[in-house]
Design a protein around this motif. Sequence first.
Motif, PDB file in Angstrom:
ATOM      1  N   GLN A  70       0.971  -1.120   0.038  1.00 13.12           N
ATOM      2  CA  GLN A  70       0.006  -0.273  -0.078  1.00 13.12           C
ATOM      3  C   GLN A  70       0.785   1.179  -0.042  1.00 13.12           C
ATOM      4  OE1 GLN A  70      -2.599  -0.265   3.419  1.00 13.12           O
ATOM      5  NE2 GLN A  70      -4.103  -1.551   2.495  1.00 13.12           N
ATOM      6  N   GLU A  71       1.984   1.289   0.617  1.00  9.63           N
ATOM      7  CA  GLU A  71       2.975   2.326   1.077  1.00  9.63           C
ATOM      8  C   GLU A  71       4.148   2.279   0.125  1.00  9.63           C
ATOM      9  OE1 GLU A  71       2.024   5.016   2.529  1.00  9.63           O
ATOM     10  OE2 GLU A  71       0.211   4.461   3.467  1.00  9.63           O
ATOM     11  N   LYS A  72       3.951   1.473  -1.055  1.00  7.18           N
ATOM     12  CA  LYS A  72       5.245   1.243  -1.783  1.00  7.18           C
ATOM     13  C   LYS A  72       5.945   2.554  -2.230  1.00  7.18           C
ATOM     14  CE  LYS A  72       3.136  -0.002  -5.956  1.00  7.18           C
ATOM     15  NZ  LYS A  72       2.847  -1.096  -7.091  1.00  7.18           N
ATOM     16  N   ASP A  73       5.447   3.520  -2.516  1.00  9.85           N
ATOM     17  CA  ASP A  73       5.600   4.855  -3.166  1.00  9.85           C
ATOM     18  C   ASP A  73       6.008   6.264  -2.146  1.00  9.85           C
ATOM     19  OD1 ASP A  73       5.487   3.645  -5.914  1.00  9.85           O
ATOM     20  OD2 ASP A  73       3.567   4.221  -6.036  1.00  9.85           O
ATOM     21  N   ARG A  74       5.378   5.964  -1.097  1.00  7.66           N
ATOM     22  CA  ARG A  74       5.314   6.904  -0.192  1.00  7.66           C
ATOM     23  C   ARG A  74       6.094   6.527   1.155  1.00  7.66           C
ATOM     24  NH1 ARG A  74       1.152   9.857   3.603  1.00  7.66           N
ATOM     25  NH2 ARG A  74       0.612   7.390   4.146  1.00  7.66           N
ATOM     26  N   LEU A  75       5.608   5.826   2.102  1.00  4.84           N
ATOM     27  CA  LEU A  75       6.394   5.468   3.386  1.00  4.84           C
ATOM     28  C   LEU A  75       7.282   4.229   3.222  1.00  4.84           C
ATOM     29  CD1 LEU A  75       3.181   5.459   6.016  1.00  4.84           C
ATOM     30  CD2 LEU A  75       5.068   7.293   5.302  1.00  4.84           C
ATOM     31  N   ALA A  76       7.114   3.241   2.181  1.00  6.70           N
ATOM     32  CA  ALA A  76       8.094   2.101   2.308  1.00  6.70           C
ATOM     33  C   ALA A  76       9.568   2.610   2.220  1.00  6.70           C
ATOM     34  CB  ALA A  76       7.459   1.011   1.314  1.00  6.70           C
ATOM     35  N   PRO A  77       9.802   3.240   1.120  1.00  5.12           N
ATOM     36  CA  PRO A  77      11.350   3.845   0.876  1.00  5.12           C
ATOM     37  C   PRO A  77      12.015   4.360   2.137  1.00  5.12           C
ATOM     38  CG  PRO A  77      10.057   4.579  -0.954  1.00  5.12           C
ATOM     39  CD  PRO A  77       9.158   4.033   0.100  1.00  5.12           C
TER      40      PRO A  77
END
Length: 451
Positions: free
Chosen positions: A231-238
């Motif tokens: 769900q957060e691969k482009d925002r929180l995951a990095p």
Amino acid sequence: MEAVRKSSSVSNNGVVSKLPLYRSAPPLEVRLEDFELYAIDRLRVLKGISDGLSRGKKPDEMAKLVLDLWKTNMKNQHSSEVVNKDIISHFVLRLVYCRTEELRKWFLSMETTLFRYRFRVETTEVQRALMAEFDLPYKAVSNAEYESVKDKLNQVMRAIGQSTTTDAIFYKVPFEEVPELVAGRKVFIQKGNAYIAMNQVVSLVITQFRSHLSKALVLTNRKWTSMIREQEKDRLAPIIEALSTSYLGPDYSQPREHAEISLKDIDQIAKSSFPLCMRHLFQKLREDHHLKHGGRMQLGLFLKGVGLKLDDALAFWRAEFSRKVGAERFDKEYAYGIRHNYGKEGKRTDYTPYSCQKIISSAPGVGDHHGCPYRHFSEENLRAALTRMGVGSRPLEDVMDKVRNRHYQLACTLTFEAVHGSSCDAGVNHPNQYYNDSQRILESKKSSSNP
């Protein structure tokens, strides 16, 4: 993120504590910038605790260190925000450190230590309120029971250098609930129960805190892998994935003021002031006249950070590589990468030298020479390399002990201290810090011998 119950803990009798138990994440809106900054500040606290423990600091030294770290890093210009920062940063790092067994183990140990020392400085009323929050089924020993075991309790307390007062409060708990007190022979045990004084309650609470957090980390990991990461691969995951290996110290992308090294001095400087990871790469380059990409990046950015100018860097690498691949092939295949590191090609980014954390987490393959020798060398090769650096037999055993316990940066710190005959209280966190501190010590010795 699992959404902490309240900004502070409130007991039934109205006692308020600013020490959260982190039972569930709060439904707070957090700016992305604060999400990362709060986590970094808490990480400074946890890494400071880790360094203190691995250096063998005593409990009273650790108590002062923990509170100093907390005061320095977790303050906020708005006092009302301090508790929110505490809670938010804990849950962000819970996401960061839930992802592998090794990360979970480290985070659990550091957070438990932090909670232990914060709990100890709370008032007795707050401590009892926090016990109530854990729903512990233990009640204070009655006056009649206290009188029946008073002499035994006094004996134990005197043996550990403490005294009891007439209004002392004791709790009776199953002995397996306080293993560290039992192991240290710090409690009176009768019929399977341990009698613990109010000032020992921290052991009981810590057992509960650790158990809860351990289970919560496993649950968080399941949520991370099954849902949050995608769900957060482009925002929180990095951000989450970078935080566990993030470097928190000074920026060494530019050399310190007036620092410059010339090619004629580089061999002597490498011998006197390079940390083992860079010294090894430098020697291999001199021997083989070649390094693979990982080695070129690690050594090249380090040399840039210590003051090797671009023109000298090109001359240095060309002189070595041309002996193996020829000057023409060097200019065609390798010169671009060196100019790129100095921000003169491609996106023109001014690249930063690698930190210890980044180097330790690298995975060198066959034929590679980059990485951290304390982690990646065999014991035989590491002993030989340290002996060549001039590390004596006694400090060498101390270094190897830290390596066996996977305290690689502390092993490097002990190497620095052995080689320079000077303490390094801050510890080694960056190869360029090692170099700068080494040069400072050598310059100081030089000036004192030539007044």
